[in-house]
Design a protein around this motif. Sequence first.
Motif, mmCIF file in Angstrom:
data_model
loop_
_atom_site.group_PDB
_atom_site.id
_atom_site.type_symbol
_atom_site.label_atom_id
_atom_site.label_comp_id
_atom_site.label_asym_id
_atom_site.label_seq_id
_atom_site.Cartn_x
_atom_site.Cartn_y
_atom_site.Cartn_z
ATOM 1 N N MET A 104 0.863 -1.165 0.000
ATOM 2 C CA MET A 104 0.000 0.000 0.000
ATOM 3 C C MET A 104 0.913 1.233 0.000
ATOM 4 O O MET A 104 1.907 1.282 0.710
ATOM 5 N N HIS A 105 0.566 2.203 -0.840
ATOM 6 C CA HIS A 105 1.340 3.439 -0.957
ATOM 7 C C HIS A 105 0.641 4.539 -0.161
ATOM 8 O O HIS A 105 -0.576 4.680 -0.242
ATOM 9 N N LEU A 106 1.417 5.325 0.563
ATOM 10 C CA LEU A 106 0.876 6.482 1.269
ATOM 11 C C LEU A 106 1.230 7.735 0.471
ATOM 12 O O LEU A 106 2.393 7.954 0.124
ATOM 13 N N PHE A 107 0.194 8.531 0.160
ATOM 14 C CA PHE A 107 0.379 9.790 -0.558
ATOM 15 C C PHE A 107 -0.135 10.938 0.295
ATOM 16 O O PHE A 107 -1.131 10.801 0.999
ATOM 17 N N GLU A 108 0.534 12.075 0.187
ATOM 18 C CA GLU A 108 0.061 13.314 0.796
ATOM 19 C C GLU A 108 -0.671 14.088 -0.294
ATOM 20 O O GLU A 108 -0.115 14.341 -1.358
ATOM 21 N N THR A 109 -1.930 14.437 -0.011
ATOM 22 C CA THR A 109 -2.731 15.174 -0.979
ATOM 23 C C THR A 109 -3.116 16.524 -0.394
ATOM 24 O O THR A 109 -3.179 16.686 0.826
ATOM 25 N N GLU A 110 -3.377 17.483 -1.271
ATOM 26 C CA GLU A 110 -3.823 18.797 -0.806
ATOM 27 C C GLU A 110 -5.289 18.755 -0.394
ATOM 28 O O GLU A 110 -5.694 19.444 0.527
ATOM 29 N N GLU A 111 -6.091 17.936 -1.078
ATOM 30 C CA GLU A 111 -7.533 17.900 -0.843
ATOM 31 C C GLU A 111 -7.919 17.132 0.420
ATOM 32 O O GLU A 111 -8.775 17.558 1.177
ATOM 33 N N TRP B 250 0.050 14.592 -6.138
ATOM 34 C CA TRP B 250 0.113 13.892 -4.859
ATOM 35 C C TRP B 250 1.559 13.523 -4.599
ATOM 36 O O TRP B 250 2.258 13.028 -5.482
ATOM 37 N N GLU B 251 2.017 13.743 -3.378
ATOM 38 C CA GLU B 251 3.397 13.431 -3.023
ATOM 39 C C GLU B 251 3.470 12.040 -2.404
ATOM 40 O O GLU B 251 2.827 11.757 -1.393
ATOM 41 N N TYR B 252 4.252 11.164 -3.027
ATOM 42 C CA TYR B 252 4.482 9.817 -2.495
ATOM 43 C C TYR B 252 5.312 9.932 -1.227
ATOM 44 O O TYR B 252 6.336 10.605 -1.201
ATOM 45 N N LEU B 253 4.871 9.260 -0.147
ATOM 46 C CA LEU B 253 5.603 9.297 1.112
ATOM 47 C C LEU B 253 6.353 7.992 1.357
ATOM 48 O O LEU B 253 7.565 7.999 1.521
ATOM 49 N N PHE B 254 5.643 6.852 1.420
ATOM 50 C CA PHE B 254 6.282 5.557 1.614
ATOM 51 C C PHE B 254 5.272 4.434 1.381
ATOM 52 O O PHE B 254 4.096 4.684 1.193
ATOM 53 N N ASP B 255 5.771 3.184 1.413
ATOM 54 C CA ASP B 255 4.937 1.983 1.285
ATOM 55 C C ASP B 255 4.836 1.290 2.636
ATOM 56 O O ASP B 255 5.752 1.399 3.460
ATOM 57 N N ARG B 256 3.748 0.566 2.815
ATOM 58 C CA ARG B 256 3.602 -0.276 4.005
ATOM 59 C C ARG B 256 2.890 -1.548 3.580
ATOM 60 O O ARG B 256 1.863 -1.498 2.912
ATOM 61 N N ASP B 257 3.427 -2.689 3.980
ATOM 62 C CA ASP B 257 2.844 -3.993 3.688
ATOM 63 C C ASP B 257 1.999 -4.405 4.885
ATOM 64 O O ASP B 257 2.499 -4.995 5.832
#
Length: 56
Positions: free
Chosen positions: A1-8, A31-38
Amino acid sequence: MHLFETEEEGDIWVCIACGREREEEIKAKNWEYLFDRDDPELRCKLCGGPDYEVED
């Protein structure tokens, strides 16, 4: 799963499948990619599903 930072919506999780399918939309919205988590407990904000199902 990818974590993204969004403005909205702030930080959102996006599954691998949605990340591939909607790559152009993600780039267009900056959207800015931050990191992945399994983690099978996480759910995608776009489709509501996990990256994978855990079998019992």
